[in-house]
Every structure is written in C-alpha cells, then in structure tokens.
Scaffold this motif. Structure first.
Motif, mmCIF file in Angstrom:
data_model
loop_
_atom_site.group_PDB
_atom_site.id
_atom_site.type_symbol
_atom_site.label_atom_id
_atom_site.label_comp_id
_atom_site.label_asym_id
_atom_site.label_seq_id
_atom_site.Cartn_x
_atom_site.Cartn_y
_atom_site.Cartn_z
ATOM 1 N N MET B 1 62.357 -5.608 53.137
ATOM 2 C CA MET B 1 62.384 -5.328 51.720
ATOM 3 C C MET B 1 61.301 -4.328 51.373
ATOM 4 O O MET B 1 60.263 -4.287 51.987
ATOM 5 C CB MET B 1 62.102 -6.599 50.917
ATOM 6 C CG MET B 1 63.048 -7.734 51.213
ATOM 7 S SD MET B 1 64.750 -7.255 50.971
ATOM 8 C CE MET B 1 64.680 -6.627 49.313
ATOM 9 N N GLY B 2 61.553 -3.567 50.369
ATOM 10 C CA GLY B 2 60.524 -2.720 49.810
ATOM 11 C C GLY B 2 60.036 -1.629 50.754
ATOM 12 O O GLY B 2 58.906 -1.192 50.635
ATOM 13 N N THR B 3 60.879 -1.206 51.701
ATOM 14 C CA THR B 3 60.418 -0.149 52.588
ATOM 15 C C THR B 3 60.610 1.222 51.954
ATOM 16 O O THR B 3 60.078 2.197 52.445
ATOM 17 C CB THR B 3 61.199 -0.156 53.912
ATOM 18 O OG1 THR B 3 62.586 -0.098 53.606
ATOM 19 C CG2 THR B 3 60.891 -1.389 54.709
ATOM 20 N N THR B 4 61.389 1.293 50.881
ATOM 21 C CA THR B 4 61.670 2.595 50.279
ATOM 22 C C THR B 4 60.894 2.756 48.990
ATOM 23 O O THR B 4 60.681 1.802 48.257
ATOM 24 C CB THR B 4 63.167 2.729 49.947
ATOM 25 O OG1 THR B 4 63.529 1.675 49.060
ATOM 26 C CG2 THR B 4 64.002 2.652 51.199
ATOM 27 N N LEU B 6 57.972 2.953 48.136
ATOM 28 C CA LEU B 6 56.839 2.079 47.852
ATOM 29 C C LEU B 6 55.760 2.818 47.089
ATOM 30 O O LEU B 6 55.001 2.220 46.345
ATOM 31 C CB LEU B 6 56.258 1.534 49.153
ATOM 32 C CG LEU B 6 56.942 0.268 49.641
ATOM 33 C CD1 LEU B 6 56.223 -0.269 50.847
ATOM 34 C CD2 LEU B 6 56.976 -0.781 48.538
#
Lengths: 253, 253
Positions: B1-4, B6
């Motif tokens: 999750m949240g790898t893009t 950020l």
C-alpha cells in the motif's frame, strides 16, 4: 459472544466495565452523542482512568465508540454492511460498480502483490487507484495492480490525464476472459495515502481485502482494498440466490 | 500500500520508522527471533521511545511482530491462510469440516444474533461451541446459535454429556434443506472465553465472521466465529472452480 459459562473464566476489570458501559450506551445514549470526559466517567463507574481507557479502546475496536480529535468520544452509528464481491464474475469497473476512479500511475508493486502476480519485484505495473463511498462516507481505498502482460494492446498514453489512463487500463482488462476471483481478508493498518482518502489517521485499523482476478490460468490483476474497520462490516453474498428476510416479522417459535 | 505518490502526503515519524523497521525485519531477522529491547532499538534508529512504540504497534497490527508477556517482541511467521466457507453448501459439521466440538449449552443469544434469527431476545437457544485448529495452533472459536424451531424433533437430552447434545443438535440441523449461506466479516475484540480458547489476552483484536444459514426462507442458524487477527488471513474460495497456480514459475512479461 461469551454469554455462556462466563462464570468459569475470570474476567479482567476493564472487561466487566466494558459490559456495563455497553448497557449504558444502549439505554442512555443516542448515536452521535458525546460521552462525558474520562475523569467524570471514571468517577461515575468507580474505576481508575487506566481501566476506563482500556474499556473505551475495546468499545472502539468493536465499533461502538468513535474517538475524534477536537470532538471527543461519541457513540458510533451501527456499522454499515458493505457488499464485497457482489460483482462475482465481473472485472473491476463493471457497470454497477461502487468504485470511483481517482488516479493511475506506473509503479512497482509491494513484494506480496508481485508474488501473487508472479512478476518480478522490480517490474513496473499499471496501478489504478479507486475509492468507494457509501452513504456519503468514504469506506474503502483500492489499488489495482495490472501487469503489462495483461493489457498488451494498451494504447500509448504517456501524456494522457490520469483518469483517461485508468479507463484505458480497465477497458483493456475487460477484453480478457475472466475465469474467476479469489479473495482474502486480513487486519492491517492504513498507510498515509489510504488514511487520507478514508478520513482517518495513518495507522488506523483497516480490513485489507486482496482480490486475485484469474484469466488464462494466470492471475491477471490484483486488487488491494483497505476498508475502514471502524465503520464497515464486509458482507459476502448469499450463495444460491436465496432471498433473505429483512422485515420485522418474527419466526414462529 | 501507499507505494505511489508518497511524496504528496506528509508521513508521520513513526510511519517512516515503520518502513525502516520492515526492511530490517526482512533483511536482518528471521521468524521467531526476539527483537532487541525498546531502549536499544530507539537508540539504534535515533527516535524517541514513544515513536518506536507506535511503529511496533503498527507492525503488530499488520502481523509482522508478536508481543508476548515474558518473551518480548518476536518476528511473526507469515499469516496462515484459513479457508472460510469452503463448505459453501453444507451445514456445520459436514464430513470435511475443520471444526471440533467443545460444548453445548442452552442460553439466550446476543441481541444482534437474536435479530438475525428473528427470535425474541429472551428466547433460549441451543448454543454449540466449536473450535478450529490449523497447524496445531488455535485459530478460531465459534458459537453456533440454533433456535428450537429449527430442530423441532430434537430428542430430550437434558442429562446427556455436552458433546452428545452438540452432536444431536447438528444432526437435526442437517435434516433441514439448506438453501444457502451469507456471511459478514468485521473487526472485534476477543471475549474472555474466546481469548482463552485462542491463547490470547481478552480484548485482543479478532476477525468476527457471522454466518447465516438459510432454510425454508428463514435463517435457521447463526454462527459467530472469532478468528485470531494476528495470525490469520481469511481466504474465500475462487468462484468457478478455477485452478490457481501456486508454483514458482514466472509469467512471461
């Protein structure tokens, strides 16, 4: 839970307090009402502040209370039933879909997702971001991971707006012959961006629903959706198309 | 999750620390290994103890760490995939059932269960208690609520042992024509007795799976099963009987 044979198990103090508080919530408070402050509550029930706080944390886990900065502790409305996988044999973005597109990037996937897709962990994938609202409240944030191999005929869309890119990826995906879906549910914590979309603080407990979409004997796409654990009850449809009675009538007994 | 994307969201300090710790867990520690104490960890990463503790709590929520009294904080094994509802069209206690009977009482049901069964809240029901083990570990505790009306021909078994009573109730249930099941999953906390069966402290987070069994257009029985949220990933079967590739082979890309 635990209504039977309770006498055989010693209960911790905060657990007893939780039962008493639950009854008080049922009988004295209405949904949305702000609870008295911790000092007053602790005095009323004759317990230490630490015990009170443990009981309040349990009630928050169970979705009975909400704690919000600047507001205090309020009585939560009943959790919303949110249907998961009702579009059982449909690709994401079917006509009756509850999701709204919010973006599309090219990025690597977390290791666990790459493993499900059987792609290299360094490979870049299309990552479509969607969100879901129920009764005007955000209930879920989703990342849909689609490898290039699943959408080989995707037009070159390097400079297109994110929403247009997202629609292209989903359209190409729908050209594949969907064979089925499989799904896991587990506890997680909201990442920074999910938390923002869900109107929660980072680290808030979420239910993580991971869906694998199967086509041509492979996993063609993986969706990782985080649902608010405080407000959502995930509902999985009845098998066999049974009509469920929701009315107030009572069964003969 | 949240790898893009950020970079667009400011991350709290403990969240950054969590990412660093996750990498350290992946590269330096093996499953079951005890972590250094909090003081040493805080010093190593140059953070306050409070920040460290928040990060550790997140990792516990995500199932990466286990904290046990007298042992300390250890690296958790990967969560176990536990199949839910694979016996899709079977009553509880089908031949290939993963559950073991542990008791049977007559008691009232919690209000929410009585409402699902459309019985009076004061009505006494048969309550069958079962538990489920996977790889030698307790993963779930279940209460199955069966109204008298669903098992009208139940023999009088007032003095029989609990296990015999439980078997009688389940046998009578299986005489009904099961039309389908529906299921919800939500976050909860373990009650005292569940906690004991699950080898956890009361209040530990659990995934509560509520299953309604439909027969004759009514809800004939309701099961409330609590799964350990720290060790379990609930798996819902593939639709359409798709064979899923689990092997190490990589997709062409």
């Amino acid at each position: 839970m635990g209504t039977t044979r309770l006498e055989s198990v010693p209960e911790p103090k905060y657990w007893q307090l939780k039962s008493v508080l639950t009854q008080a919530l049922d009988s004295e408070f209405s949904v949305g009402e702000v609870l008295p402050n911790e000092r007053d509550l602790a005095a009323r029930f004759g317990v230490a502040r630490a015990t009170l706080r443990q009981a309040l944390e349990q009630l928050e886990l169970e979705g009975r209370l909400q704690r919000r900065r600047g507001v205090g502790t309020t009585v939560a409305p009943p959790r919303m039933g949110v249907a998961v996988g009702s579009e059982r044999d449909a690709w994401p973005s079917a006509a009756d879909d509850a999701w709204q597109l919010s973006g599309c990037t090219v990025a690597t996937a977390p290791g666990a997702v790459a493993d499900l897709l059987q792609t290299d962990r360094e490979e870049s994938l299309h990552v479509v971001r969607r969100s879901r609202m129920t009764h005007g409240q955000p209930v879920a944030a989703e990342l849909l991971y689609v490898p290039d191999a699943s959408v080989p005929d995707l037009p070159v869309i390097g400079t297109a707006a994110e929403a247009a890119r997202a629609r292209s990826v989903l359209r190409e995906l729908q050209r594949l012959d969907l064979e089925g879906q499989s799904r896991t549910v587990e506890l997680g914590s909201a990442g920074a961006e999910d938390a923002k979309e869900l109107d929660r603080l980072p680290g808030a407990p979420v239910l993580v629903v991971t869906t694998r979409y199967h086509a041509d004997g492979l996993t063609a796409a993986v969706s990782v959706a985080t649902y608010r654990a405080d407000t959502c009850r995930l509902a999985f449809g009845a098998s066999g198309g049974v009509e469920i009675h929701h009315g107030p009538e009572r069964r003969a007994s």
